[in-house]
Write an enzyme that holds these catalytic residues in place. Structure first.
Site, PDB file in Angstrom:
ATOM      1  N   GLY A 171       0.829  -1.194   0.000  1.00 29.78           N
ATOM      2  CA  GLY A 171       0.000   0.000   0.000  1.00 29.78           C
ATOM      3  C   GLY A 171       0.862   1.242   0.000  1.00 29.78           C
ATOM      4  O   GLY A 171       2.073   1.187   0.174  1.00 29.78           O
ATOM      5  N   TYR A 198       1.961   9.449   3.448  1.00 30.80           N
ATOM      6  CA  TYR A 198       3.081   9.286   4.361  1.00 30.80           C
ATOM      7  C   TYR A 198       4.255   8.597   3.673  1.00 30.80           C
ATOM      8  O   TYR A 198       5.410   8.887   3.929  1.00 30.80           O
ATOM      9  CB  TYR A 198       2.575   8.442   5.525  1.00 30.80           C
ATOM     10  CG  TYR A 198       3.563   8.126   6.602  1.00 30.80           C
ATOM     11  CD1 TYR A 198       3.781   9.037   7.641  1.00 30.80           C
ATOM     12  CD2 TYR A 198       4.241   6.908   6.624  1.00 30.80           C
ATOM     13  CE1 TYR A 198       4.658   8.742   8.649  1.00 30.80           C
ATOM     14  CE2 TYR A 198       5.122   6.615   7.643  1.00 30.80           C
ATOM     15  CZ  TYR A 198       5.328   7.528   8.657  1.00 30.80           C
ATOM     16  OH  TYR A 198       6.193   7.223   9.658  1.00 30.80           O
ATOM     17  N   LYS A 210       5.224   4.556   1.772  1.00 30.77           N
ATOM     18  CA  LYS A 210       4.757   3.239   1.339  1.00 30.77           C
ATOM     19  C   LYS A 210       4.677   2.269   2.509  1.00 30.77           C
ATOM     20  O   LYS A 210       5.371   2.419   3.505  1.00 30.77           O
ATOM     21  CB  LYS A 210       5.721   2.680   0.290  1.00 30.77           C
ATOM     22  CG  LYS A 210       5.566   3.365  -1.056  1.00 30.77           C
ATOM     23  CD  LYS A 210       6.407   2.691  -2.104  1.00 30.77           C
ATOM     24  CE  LYS A 210       6.067   3.247  -3.487  1.00 30.77           C
ATOM     25  NZ  LYS A 210       6.987   2.751  -4.513  1.00 30.77           N
ATOM     26  N   ASP A 245      -8.652  10.718  10.252  1.00 28.93           N
ATOM     27  CA  ASP A 245      -8.832  10.117   8.934  1.00 28.93           C
ATOM     28  C   ASP A 245      -9.535   8.766   9.055  1.00 28.93           C
ATOM     29  O   ASP A 245      -9.057   7.745   8.549  1.00 28.93           O
ATOM     30  CB  ASP A 245      -7.469   9.981   8.233  1.00 28.93           C
ATOM     31  CG  ASP A 245      -7.626   9.842   6.719  1.00 28.93           C
ATOM     32  OD1 ASP A 245      -8.769  10.031   6.216  1.00 28.93           O
ATOM     33  OD2 ASP A 245      -6.638   9.542   6.043  1.00 28.93           O
TER      34      ASP A 245
END
Ligand SMILES: *[C@@H]1O[C@H](CO)[C@@H](O)[C@H](O)[C@H]1NC(C)=O
Ligand SMILES: *[C@@H]1O[C@H](CO)[C@@H](O)[C@H](O)[C@H]1NC(C)=O
Ligand SMILES: *[C@@H]1O[C@H](CO)[C@@H](O)[C@H](O)[C@H]1NC(C)=O
Ligand SMILES: *[C@@H]1O[C@H](CO)[C@@H](O)[C@H](O)[C@H]1NC(C)=O
Length: 956
Positions: free
Chosen positions: A640, A644, A646, A757
């Site tokens: 993913g 920020y 990986k 988030d």
């Protein structure tokens, strides 16, 4: 009248004036002139004296820290003033002095002057936590009125003066934490010794370098000692059996010495002892019968050379035990199950023995149990009640290399719960400048330090901490100290066996303590006026420097040096030179302070062995380690990416799967911020939050290492991508789990965390479909706030989930998370993305909804999978009602996370499920798992969680 006449008259006027002046001065000079002179001589080179010492007279002008009786100075209490200087022989002239407390002035250095012995009226000599060195002068034995002698936490060397034995009135003797050497002095007819101290209650000698054997003569039946602490020294030989004569004893520590020989059986006569610690010696022979010690709450016999023997049966009869530690003591045979029935028992540690057979714990075990640590024994089977609140560790037993392997008891990284911090009555925020947010919700400069409990019988028990907290507040209130509130934080037990608890005391009425406030507050602890509850036994308080007298932030301006009026050119030159030196010094200090505040400076140099701060559970990884376990961050391991950086999947050498969040160049934060973040995340532990395993701050990398969550994101499951079929019950349980994770962040984490988030992509599902909230705490805690309860930040978040109020006002509150959570709930019902084909989920649901109809008439927008499924959708309407409450436009109308959790629990119950079941029901109860996602060895262990007492045994 001639000229001479006028001159004569002038002279007379001058004389009269002078006389009047003298009279006035005489009235003002309330202090005995010898005392004034002695005080001035004593302190003339001291720095940081209180500013009000600059004028008038010590008694008459009520100088801070000075108390007088009949014009004589009787008390000097200047604890924690950051004084700098030496204690000179001038002290001897303050002959009426009764109390001298200069504690916590680390920069008071040099030797104690022998002339101190002339202070015949002195009752309390308290020099705790200063920088004094050299030998303790024999003359302290001449302080005939002395009741309280506290020289601990200095740098004294040499031997304990035998003359202390002359102090007939001595109640408290604390010489701990120095560099004292030699033996323990006892009387021999011609010279005195400590055995003569029959009125003394406290022998505190821990953390020195005392050596030789403990004289049998040291203890006798006339003594009234309650605390005898000789821990952390180099004592050898036997523990004398005379110790058993001191029947008043309550706390006894001889641990961490080199004692040998058999333990005297008389120790069992000490029937008032609460804490007995004899660990880390070389004691031999059998463990004597201690069954008469019915008040014993802490027993630690670990790491000695006792004879191999079965676990003593009498242990189960010690009905007051809270903590039992017998590591490395050659214990063998089975562990009697009855031990766990001791009513207040909290901790049992018997690592590194040869305990064998089946580990059993019946139904009557202590509900206070927190930890049973049986690592490295010979246990072959285990029977454990399925629902329990304690941590059990059976790592390195045959059981764990056999059938037990998959059980949580065999994992070395079990969560042992979070550490205590005092609850706040509101959401914690950070404060401007160097202020701290108080439990009563104000920003202020607290008085801080560490309470070190020297023989704690309980570690980490919340009830005990709450009692301690209340007890502290009550005491400070009783002495009418200007205290608004107190915050405590458990720092755990250190290598010396002390329990450290950080304490912050907040000022009442203003946001700082003035000097008198600090002096009286520090005295309560330096003089042991504060007595904690028995549970915590003896303690010592180490205060931090306080630099906010007068409410200023930052360093004390080193005042107290009074500059005369006539400043000649040469003086000015000198001053300039001084100022230059001072500036240079400040610069050096600033550099040092920077290094201290930035542990990563040394981490870079020393790697994993460096100066690692207190992290709960999280560990340091080197870059090479991470490279190795991700095949050099190969694309195949990339699972993913985000703003920020990986995310990579990896496998540690011990087989544990991890997810590595590697920040990319450009998105890195300052090392201080990174450190704060790591420290914060390492403190956050909840089963519905993804756990931080460690981090890497090495070779320019800033990387966080999390546990790997195998079943992917909730979004993948809802969209059918992951192959996990999400029936209604599962959706309810996942919603409940994620709500609980969020509730923890908002209401229990300290400081509380706004996620910022929340979305279905940040909710992960483990092998049992337990929801785990991810990506919390990244980059923004409750940042710079004012008093209104919100944080002004740049709007961050994901479209569709974003709180419109936050978006409009830039003001972030925890209610912004509630909004996003409401959107996730609507996703659960519809399996649609929040904004899909230009349609906004919240509006879609509202428009379709008709409360008078079945399922609120939502069939059109609902996930068709839910409708085709056989289970009925019990509670769906309530679920939708709750979701819509969460997405109200105004934050104040939305429920709190606690309220959300409660309501979901109700819905879960309605649907016939137990909200406290460990996870979503497994495939046996609810079919619907397809694909290979449930390949994990313990995913299907439904027995383990739902049935009654089950034997976790190997086939015997
Ligand atoms: C103390 O213990 C010893 C050995 O266990 C015993 O012989 C003695 O009688 C005890 N003394 C008292 C006063 O209880
Ligand atoms: C446990 O250890 C004891 C003493 O070493 C031994 O006699 C006994 O047979 C062992 N029991 C089991 C079940 O292995
Ligand atoms: C676990 O702790 C909770 C809360 O302290 C309590 O309500 C519950 O009864 C405990 N469960 C067991 C099995 O002791
Ligand atoms: C110091 O603070 C105390 C309590 O807050 C107050 O009563 C006292 O007047 C203050 N002293 C000075 C000199 O400001």
């Amino acid at each position: 009248m001639g000229v001479l006449g006028y001159q004569m008259m002038g002279l007379r006027v001058v004389l009269i004036l002078a006389f009047v002046c003298i009279r006035i001065l005489d009235i003002e000079a309330q202090t005995n002139t010898q005392d004034t002179a002695a005080l001035q001589a004593l302190t003339k080179d001291w720095e940081n004296l209180p500013p009000n010492w600059s004028g008038g007279d010590p008694c008459g002008s009520q100088w801070d820290g000075i108390s007088c009786t009949n014009s004589r100075i009787t008390e000097i209490t200047l604890a924690n003033m950051d004084l700098k200087g030496q204690l000179t022989g001038d002290i001897a002239f303050l002959s009426a002095l009764r109390i001298l407390d200069l504690s916590y002035n680390k920069r008071l250095t040099g030797p104690l002057p022998p002339s101190i012995g002339q202070l015949k009226a002195l009752t309390n000599l308290i020099l705790l936590g200063c920088g004094f060195n050299g030998r303790i002068p024999d003359s302290v034995g001449s302080l005939e009125q002395l009741v309280y002698l506290s020289l601990n936490e200095n740098k004294f060397t040499g031997e304990i003066p035998a003359s202390i034995g002359n102090l007939k009135h001595l109640y408290w003797l604390d010489l701990a934490d120095n560099q004292l050497t030699g033996g323990v002095p006892v009387s021999n007819g011609s010279t005195p010794g400590l055995d003569l101290l029959v009125k003394t209650k406290h022998f505190h000698f821990g953390m020195n370098r005392l050596s030789g054997t403990i004289p049998a003569k040291l203890f006798n039946s006339s003594m009234t000692l309650i605390h005898v602490l000789f821990d952390n020294n180099d004592l050898t030989g036997n523990l004398p059996s005379s110790l058993g004569l001191v029947s008043t004893l309550e706390a006894v520590r001889f641990d961490r010495n080199s004692l040998s020989g058999d333990l005297p059986a008389t120790i069992g006569n000490l029937t008032n002892v609460n804490e007995l610690v004899l660990s880390h010696n070389a004691l031999t022979g059998p463990i004597p019968d201690l069954s008469r010690m019915q008040t014993l709450s802490l027993l630690d016999l670990s790491n000695n050379s006792f004879d191999a023997a079965e676990v003593p049966q009498w242990i189960s009869s010690l009905q007051s035990l809270t903590t039992l530690m017998i590591d490395g003591a050659k214990l063998e045979g089975p562990l009697p199950e009855e031990i766990f029935n001791i009513p207040q028992l909290q901790t049992v540690s018997m690592r590194n023995n040869q305990i064998n057979g089946t580990f059993k714990i019946g139904g009557n075990y202590s509900r206070e149990l927190q930890l049973i640590d049986l690592q490295n024994n010979s246990i072959e089977a285990a029977t454990v009640a399925p629902q329990h609140n304690f941590t059990l560790t059976l790592v390195d037993n045959p059981f764990c290399s056999g059938d037990g392997e998959q059980f949580v008891y065999c994992k070395s990284d079990q969560d042992t719960g979070s550490r205590y911090t005092s609850p706040a009555s509101c959401i914690v925020r950070s404060c401007p400048s160097e202020k701290t947010f108080s439990p009563a919700c104000k920003c202020a400069y607290p008085f801080t330090g560490t309470l070190r409990f020297r023989a704690p019988s309980s570690f980490g028990n919340t009830d005990y901490f709450n009692a301690l907290h209340k007890n502290l507040l009550d005491t400070l209130g009783k002495y009418r100290l200007p205290v608004e509130s107190v915050a405590l934080q458990d720092e755990g037990v250190d290598v010396f066996g002390y329990l450290n608890v950080k304490m912050q005391v907040f000022p009442l009425g203003q946001d700082y303590f003035n000097r008198t406030g600090i002096i009286s507050l520090a005295f309560v602890f330096s003089n042991q006026t504060y007595k904690p509850l028995d549970t915590y036994g003896p303690y010592v308080f180490a205060a931090d420097i306080y630099t906010h007298f007068d409410g200023k932030s930052g360093n004390n301006s080193h005042t107290g040096i009074i500059v005369g009026a006539a400043v000649g050119a040469s003086v000015l030159l000198l001053l300039l030179i001084c100022a230059g030196g001072y500036a240079l010094n400040q610069k050096k200090r600033a550099k040092k302070a920077k290094q201290e505040s930035d542990p990563f400076v040394s981490w870079d140099a020393h790697g994993a062995g460096g100066d690692v701060p207190q992290l709960k559970g999280a560990r340091f990884f080197t870059f090479e380690e991470l490279q190795k376990c991700t095949h050099n961050f190969s694309e195949a391991n990339n699972i993913g990416s985000g703003g920020y950086g990986k995310v990579y999947k990896g496998i540690l050498p011990d087989g544990q799967m991890i997810a590595i969040k590697r920040s990319q160049q450009g998105s890195m934060q300052g090392s201080r911020e990174f450190k704060n973040e790591v420290e914060l995340l390492s403190r956050v532990h909840h089963k519905n939050l993804v756990k931080l395993i460690g981090f890497c701050f090495d070779k320019g990398e800033q990387t966080l290492v999390y546990e790997f969550i195998p079943n992917g994101t909730l979004m993948e499951s809802l969209s059918g991508k992951s192959g996990i079929q999400m029936d209604w019950i599962r959706r309810l349980m996942v919603t409940l789990g994620s709500a609980r994770g969020l509730q923890y962040l908002h209401e229990l984490a300290d400081p509380p965390i706004i996620h910022r988030d929340i979305k279905s992509n940040n909710i992960l599902l483990d092998e049992r479909l337990t929801a785990k909230v991810a990506d919390f705490g990244l980059s923004k805690l409750f940042g710079d706030t004012d008093q209104k309860g919100y944080v002004t930040t740049q709007v961050k978040g994901t479209m569709g989930y974003l709180d419109p109020e936050y978006f409009m006002t830039n003001q972030l509150t925890e209610k912004s998370d509630i909004f996003s959570f409401g959107v996730v709930m609507l996703e659960m019902v519809t399996a649609r993305q929040p904004i899909q084909d230009g349609k906004y989920i919240v509006r879609e649901v509202k428009e379709a909804m008709d409360r008078s109809k079945d399922l609120y008439n939502l069939h059109r927008v609902m996930d068709p999978l839910l409708l085709t499924h056989t289970t009925t959708l019990v509670g769906l309407e309530k679920f939708v009602d709750l979701a819509l409450k969460c997405v109200q436009d105004e934050g104040t109308n939305r429920p709190t996370m606690g309220e959300v959790v409660k309501e979901i629990e109700n819905i879960v119950k309605l649907a016939g499920m137990n909200p406290n079941a460990e996870s979503a029901p497994s495939s046996q109860t609810y079919d619907g798992v397809s694909g290979g996602n449930f390949g994990h060895p313990y995913s299907d262990n439904s027995l383990f969680h739902y049935s009654g007492s089950i034997p976790l045994t190997r086939a015997e």
